[in-house]
Write a protein that holds these residues in place. Structure first.
Motif, mmCIF file in Angstrom:
data_model
loop_
_atom_site.group_PDB
_atom_site.id
_atom_site.type_symbol
_atom_site.label_atom_id
_atom_site.label_comp_id
_atom_site.label_asym_id
_atom_site.label_seq_id
_atom_site.Cartn_x
_atom_site.Cartn_y
_atom_site.Cartn_z
ATOM 1 N N UNK A 1 5.633 -4.193 7.537
ATOM 2 C CA UNK A 1 6.957 -3.639 7.283
ATOM 3 C C UNK A 1 6.762 -2.344 6.511
ATOM 4 N N UNK A 2 7.768 -1.472 6.542
ATOM 5 C CA UNK A 2 7.660 -0.194 5.836
ATOM 6 C C UNK A 2 8.910 0.047 5.002
ATOM 7 N N UNK A 3 8.724 0.864 3.969
ATOM 8 C CA UNK A 3 9.819 1.251 3.082
ATOM 9 C C UNK A 3 9.599 2.687 2.640
ATOM 10 N N UNK A 4 10.656 3.479 2.639
ATOM 11 C CA UNK A 4 10.605 4.840 2.109
ATOM 12 C C UNK A 4 11.233 4.846 0.717
ATOM 13 N N UNK B 1 0.840 -1.198 0.000
ATOM 14 C CA UNK B 1 0.000 0.000 0.000
ATOM 15 C C UNK B 1 0.873 1.246 0.000
ATOM 16 N N UNK B 2 0.838 2.070 -1.055
ATOM 17 C CA UNK B 2 1.593 3.328 -1.054
ATOM 18 C C UNK B 2 1.032 4.289 -0.010
ATOM 19 N N UNK B 3 1.924 5.015 0.646
ATOM 20 C CA UNK B 3 1.467 6.042 1.580
ATOM 21 C C UNK B 3 2.560 7.082 1.791
ATOM 22 N N UNK B 4 2.263 8.341 1.446
ATOM 23 C CA UNK B 4 3.105 9.509 1.725
ATOM 24 C C UNK B 4 4.577 9.281 1.376
ATOM 25 N N UNK B 5 4.838 8.936 0.138
ATOM 26 C CA UNK B 5 6.211 8.790 -0.299
ATOM 27 C C UNK B 5 6.863 7.475 0.068
ATOM 28 N N UNK B 6 6.078 6.550 0.583
ATOM 29 C CA UNK B 6 6.632 5.251 0.955
ATOM 30 C C UNK B 6 5.586 4.164 0.828
#
Length: 364
Positions: A175-178, A155-160
């Motif tokens: 998990x998250x990725x920028x 899921x894309x969210x605010x530049x990440x």
């Protein structure tokens, strides 16, 4: 004296090489790096003793086991066939590679909140270590949190991006990725999907099929079953009660009038007594994909289900046929493969090519 020193030097070199090899194998065992194929040079035209997840067959497993589900503002798009050429799959695998390289774990018990999401879905528990090894070599990433999963939401969210791995046995893990550049690529894709859903008014097509075999005769059927035998030139063939039968000393294949081929084979001598030899999920599935890749039918496939019989040691794999955006609905799975150790001991396939005819082609 010189001869003795030379022999001693050679022994020392051999001992050093063996010690280094053992060290590398220990590192590989503990940390999941240094693929065994790097230790042994395999001559062209020969096969390595083991199957490692870095070879080409693993890419086939990733592509032909998954379906892509894109959800944008209420519109949905499913993709089953031709994944490697689909922009959604290409962006997803790029995002996963970046996640494996430098992403971070956030929490378990996560919830998928975003309405605009790409989901990669499997009909079986995908081993997290095997999945990770196809995208990077970050030791323990994913597998330190869960053993396997069935769905991955991106899921894309605010530049990440948020990544949620969903496991029926372990729960959800976020998990998250920028990555700003990749984020905008996803936004562009979602805009295209939304536009296609809004403007597409084409009626659903009709699924039809045809036989890849011109005339049902022994000579015409033979080339379509030869891949099941190590030496097609020595196959015995006969028509028994209208069933075309092909065999050698260890194998028999029967082609039935309804275009179903069934193949049975004896396992390799000396392996059947040990159910643990080459008996894990991934190596067995890769062997199944290898035999499937040889039959040259036009249908896409997707792994529908599987099970392991501990009493026989056999892995049973069941596949469905797919077109671009649908699974072909049949009374039973059109493709079944059973693996014992490194042998294909059973293969059953409906040998028909399915295709979709657009509504305009048949008068709608």
């Amino acid at each position: 004296m010189d001869k003795g020193r030379t022999i001693g030097a050679i022994k020392n070199i051999i001992l050093v090489v063996l010690a280094l090899t053992c060290l590398i194998l220990v590192v590989r065992l503990w940390f999941g790096e240094f693929p065994p194929s790097a230790l042994v040079t395999v001559a062209e035209g020969t096969a390595a003793m083991g199957i490692n997840p870095w070879d080409e067959a693993s890419a086939g497993l990733m592509l032909t086991s998954a379906r892509l589900h894109i959800r944008v503002d209420g519109a949905e798009q499913f993709v089953y066939a031709g994944l490697s050429n689909h922009k959604g799959w290409q962006l997803s695998t790029s995002a996963i590679s970046q996640l494996i390289e430098r992403g971070n774990f956030v929490a378990d018990g996560a919830v998928v909140l975003a309405s605009n999401t790409i989901a990669i879905q499997y009909n079986f528990p995908m081993p997290s270590a095997f999945f990770r090894e196809n995208f990077g070599v970050r030791p323990g990433f994913l597998s330190s949190h869960f053993d396997d999963f069935e769905k991955l939401y991106i899921s894309p969210r605010q530049g990440g991006f948020d990544f949620v791995f969903v496991s029926q046995t372990s729960g959800n893990f976020m998990f998250v990725l920028e990555n700003t550049a990749l984020y905008w690529d996803f936004i562009e894709l979602f805009a295209d999907v939304a536009y296609e859903a809004e403007t597409n008014t084409t009626p659903t097509g009709e699924i039809q099929y045809k036989s890849p075999i011109g005339t049902l005769s022994l000579s015409e059927v033979n080339p379509h079953i030869g891949f099941l035998f190590p030496n097609p030139a020595v196959i015995n063939q006969a028509s028994i009660n209208g069933i075309f039968t092909f065999s050698d000393n260890l194998r028999v294949a029967r082609f039935f009038p309804d275009h179903v081929v069934e193949f049975n084979a004896m396992p390799s001598s000396g392996l059947s007594a040990n159910p643990n030899v080459y008996g894990n999920f991934t190596s067995s599935l890769l062997i199944a994909f290898d035999i499937i890749s040889r039959d040259n039918l036009g249908n896409g496939i997707i792994l529908a289900s599987y099970h392991h019989d501990p009493t026989t040691g056999r892995w049973h794999f069941y596949f469905d046929y797919t077109l671009a955006d649908v699974v072909v609905t049949l009374d039973k799975h059109p493709l079944q493969v059973q693996i014992l150790h490194r042998d294909v001991v059973f293969y059953r396939r409906l040998m028909l090519d399915f295709f979709e005819v657009e509504a305009s082609d048949y008068g709608y």
